[in-house]
Write a protein that holds these residues in place. Structure first.
Motif, mmCIF file in Angstrom:
data_model
loop_
_atom_site.group_PDB
_atom_site.id
_atom_site.type_symbol
_atom_site.label_atom_id
_atom_site.label_comp_id
_atom_site.label_asym_id
_atom_site.label_seq_id
_atom_site.Cartn_x
_atom_site.Cartn_y
_atom_site.Cartn_z
ATOM 1 N N GLY A 129 31.147 44.448 33.608
ATOM 2 C CA GLY A 129 30.058 44.129 34.539
ATOM 3 C C GLY A 129 30.498 43.726 35.926
ATOM 4 O O GLY A 129 29.794 42.987 36.608
ATOM 5 N N GLY A 130 31.698 44.178 36.343
ATOM 6 C CA GLY A 130 32.182 43.832 37.677
ATOM 7 C C GLY A 130 32.676 42.401 37.803
ATOM 8 O O GLY A 130 32.746 41.859 38.904
ATOM 9 N N LYS A 131 33.034 41.757 36.681
ATOM 10 C CA LYS A 131 33.482 40.357 36.699
ATOM 11 C C LYS A 131 34.867 40.208 36.098
ATOM 12 O O LYS A 131 35.301 41.027 35.294
ATOM 13 N N ILE A 132 35.544 39.128 36.500
ATOM 14 C CA ILE A 132 36.868 38.811 35.974
ATOM 15 C C ILE A 132 36.956 37.346 35.577
ATOM 16 O O ILE A 132 36.267 36.495 36.139
ATOM 17 N N TRP A 133 37.843 37.070 34.617
ATOM 18 C CA TRP A 133 38.278 35.712 34.336
ATOM 19 C C TRP A 133 39.530 35.502 35.149
ATOM 20 O O TRP A 133 40.444 36.340 35.130
ATOM 21 N N HIS A 134 39.585 34.396 35.885
ATOM 22 C CA HIS A 134 40.753 34.137 36.727
ATOM 23 C C HIS A 134 40.855 32.656 37.054
ATOM 24 O O HIS A 134 39.927 31.882 36.837
ATOM 25 N N SER A 135 42.016 32.300 37.568
ATOM 26 C CA SER A 135 42.266 30.952 38.063
ATOM 27 C C SER A 135 42.488 31.101 39.564
ATOM 28 O O SER A 135 43.555 31.511 40.011
ATOM 29 N N PRO A 136 41.445 30.858 40.365
ATOM 30 C CA PRO A 136 41.438 31.313 41.748
ATOM 31 C C PRO A 136 42.333 30.598 42.757
ATOM 32 O O PRO A 136 43.024 31.251 43.522
ATOM 33 N N LYS A 137 42.298 29.279 42.816
ATOM 34 C CA LYS A 137 43.023 28.602 43.904
ATOM 35 C C LYS A 137 43.083 27.106 43.642
ATOM 36 O O LYS A 137 42.371 26.576 42.785
ATOM 37 N N SER A 138 43.878 26.435 44.421
ATOM 38 C CA SER A 138 44.011 24.988 44.327
ATOM 39 C C SER A 138 42.642 24.337 44.504
ATOM 40 O O SER A 138 41.853 24.738 45.363
ATOM 41 N N GLY A 139 42.360 23.369 43.652
ATOM 42 C CA GLY A 139 41.076 22.676 43.710
ATOM 43 C C GLY A 139 40.004 23.341 42.868
ATOM 44 O O GLY A 139 38.891 22.831 42.772
ATOM 45 N N SER A 140 40.312 24.478 42.269
ATOM 46 C CA SER A 140 39.343 25.200 41.453
ATOM 47 C C SER A 140 39.792 25.197 39.987
ATOM 48 O O SER A 140 40.787 24.570 39.640
ATOM 49 N N VAL A 141 39.035 25.919 39.169
ATOM 50 C CA VAL A 141 39.300 25.979 37.730
ATOM 51 C C VAL A 141 39.194 27.427 37.245
ATOM 52 O O VAL A 141 38.667 28.289 37.952
ATOM 53 N N VAL A 142 39.669 27.674 36.034
ATOM 54 C CA VAL A 142 39.506 28.995 35.418
ATOM 55 C C VAL A 142 38.016 29.254 35.275
ATOM 56 O O VAL A 142 37.266 28.394 34.780
ATOM 57 N N LYS A 143 37.593 30.435 35.742
ATOM 58 C CA LYS A 143 36.170 30.753 35.693
ATOM 59 C C LYS A 143 35.941 32.253 35.716
ATOM 60 O O LYS A 143 36.844 33.042 36.023
ATOM 61 N N LEU A 144 34.705 32.623 35.411
ATOM 62 C CA LEU A 144 34.246 34.006 35.460
ATOM 63 C C LEU A 144 33.622 34.227 36.831
ATOM 64 O O LEU A 144 32.739 33.475 37.245
ATOM 65 N N SER A 145 34.116 35.242 37.548
ATOM 66 C CA SER A 145 33.614 35.518 38.903
ATOM 67 C C SER A 145 33.383 37.006 39.097
ATOM 68 O O SER A 145 34.042 37.830 38.463
ATOM 69 N N LYS A 146 32.464 37.318 40.006
ATOM 70 C CA LYS A 146 32.277 38.709 40.417
ATOM 71 C C LYS A 146 33.484 39.148 41.239
ATOM 72 O O LYS A 146 34.044 38.342 41.992
ATOM 73 N N ILE A 147 33.859 40.405 41.103
ATOM 74 C CA ILE A 147 34.925 40.946 41.948
ATOM 75 C C ILE A 147 34.384 40.991 43.371
ATOM 76 O O ILE A 147 33.356 41.605 43.635
ATOM 77 N N TRP A 148 35.045 40.320 44.292
ATOM 78 C CA TRP A 148 34.529 40.102 45.640
ATOM 79 C C TRP A 148 35.102 41.037 46.689
ATOM 80 O O TRP A 148 34.722 40.975 47.843
ATOM 81 N N SER A 149 36.008 41.910 46.301
ATOM 82 C CA SER A 149 36.682 42.764 47.269
ATOM 83 C C SER A 149 36.750 44.201 46.769
ATOM 84 O O SER A 149 36.778 44.426 45.553
ATOM 85 N N LYS A 150 36.767 45.125 47.703
ATOM 86 C CA LYS A 150 37.003 46.524 47.335
ATOM 87 C C LYS A 150 38.495 46.799 47.256
ATOM 88 O O LYS A 150 38.912 47.837 46.773
ATOM 89 N N GLY A 151 39.299 45.856 47.727
ATOM 90 C CA GLY A 151 40.754 46.000 47.720
ATOM 91 C C GLY A 151 41.347 45.592 46.385
ATOM 92 O O GLY A 151 42.123 44.646 46.314
ATOM 93 N N VAL A 152 40.932 46.277 45.310
ATOM 94 C CA VAL A 152 41.460 45.977 43.987
ATOM 95 C C VAL A 152 42.030 47.243 43.349
ATOM 96 O O VAL A 152 41.614 48.355 43.674
ATOM 97 N N ARG A 153 42.957 47.006 42.460
ATOM 98 C CA ARG A 153 43.527 48.069 41.628
ATOM 99 C C ARG A 153 43.493 47.570 40.199
ATOM 100 O O ARG A 153 43.519 46.364 39.957
ATOM 101 N N TYR A 154 43.461 48.514 39.261
ATOM 102 C CA TYR A 154 43.375 48.155 37.855
ATOM 103 C C TYR A 154 44.639 48.567 37.126
ATOM 104 O O TYR A 154 45.224 49.619 37.406
ATOM 105 N N GLY A 155 45.053 47.731 36.175
ATOM 106 C CA GLY A 155 46.212 48.025 35.378
ATOM 107 C C GLY A 155 45.944 47.723 33.910
ATOM 108 O O GLY A 155 45.220 46.779 33.592
ATOM 109 N N ARG A 156 46.514 48.538 33.045
ATOM 110 C CA ARG A 156 46.346 48.361 31.599
ATOM 111 C C ARG A 156 47.687 47.960 31.003
ATOM 112 O O ARG A 156 48.702 48.600 31.245
ATOM 113 N N VAL A 157 47.657 46.918 30.185
ATOM 114 C CA VAL A 157 48.853 46.448 29.519
ATOM 115 C C VAL A 157 49.105 47.343 28.305
ATOM 116 O O VAL A 157 48.207 47.564 27.497
#
Length: 158
Positions: A129-157
């Motif tokens: 749904g265009g969202k990621i789980w991530h740990s964004p930055k200092s002062g924040s927490v792990v959370k679910l967020s919308k992808i905010w940039s078109k400057g993304v690439r995808y990788g499969r483990v």
């Protein structure tokens, strides 16, 4: 049967459920309106996604790899390690280690790499749904967020 072939006789001979099962096993999907995101993630990708989600609210800390604090690549490393896969420590090294996939082929559990000027600066785990789980930055927490940039690439483990 080709990837997108539809045969009414297939449905009448095998039944709709069997036809969908055959399509899923064969690598195609016969469900109207389905997107590539509807394809099931591998078992380890699904587990890594669940591990990341279970860390919701864990504080960000630069260089942390868990189990209670994370930076972005630390969350990815921790989640995939718990799922039985090993990854390098940094977002750039994780990008270099994955199989790159187009946005149209992304699946839940794939990694989402944010980049600028050829360098990866952030990573998260695709939740659909265009969202990621991530740990964004200092002062924040792990959370679910919308992808905010078109400057993304995808990788499969692998």
């Amino acid at each position: 049967m080709t990837a997108h072939a539809y045969s009414p006789s297939l449905f009448t001979r095998t039944g709709a459920v069997s036809a969908v099962t055959l399509a899923a096993v064969g690598g195609s999907l016969l469900v109207p309106g389905a997107t590539p995101e509807a394809h099931a993630a591998s078992a380890y990708a699904a587990k890594a996604l669940n591990v990341a989600a279970s860390k919701k609210g864990a504080p960000y800390r630069y260089g942390a790899i868990g189990p209670s604090r994370f930076d972005c690549s630390g969350l990815v490393l921790y989640s995939y390690r718990k799922a039985g896969r090993s990854l390098p420590r940094t977002a750039q090294a994780q990008y270099n280690r994955t199989s790159h996939v187009p946005a149209s082929g992304r699946r839940k559990g794939d990694l989402v790499f944010f980049h600028h000027g050829g360098q990866v600066y952030h990573v998260g785990i695709y939740a659909g749904g265009g969202k990621i789980w991530h740990s964004p930055k200092s002062g924040s927490v792990v959370k679910l967020s919308k992808i905010w940039s078109k400057g993304v690439r995808y990788g499969r483990v692998g």
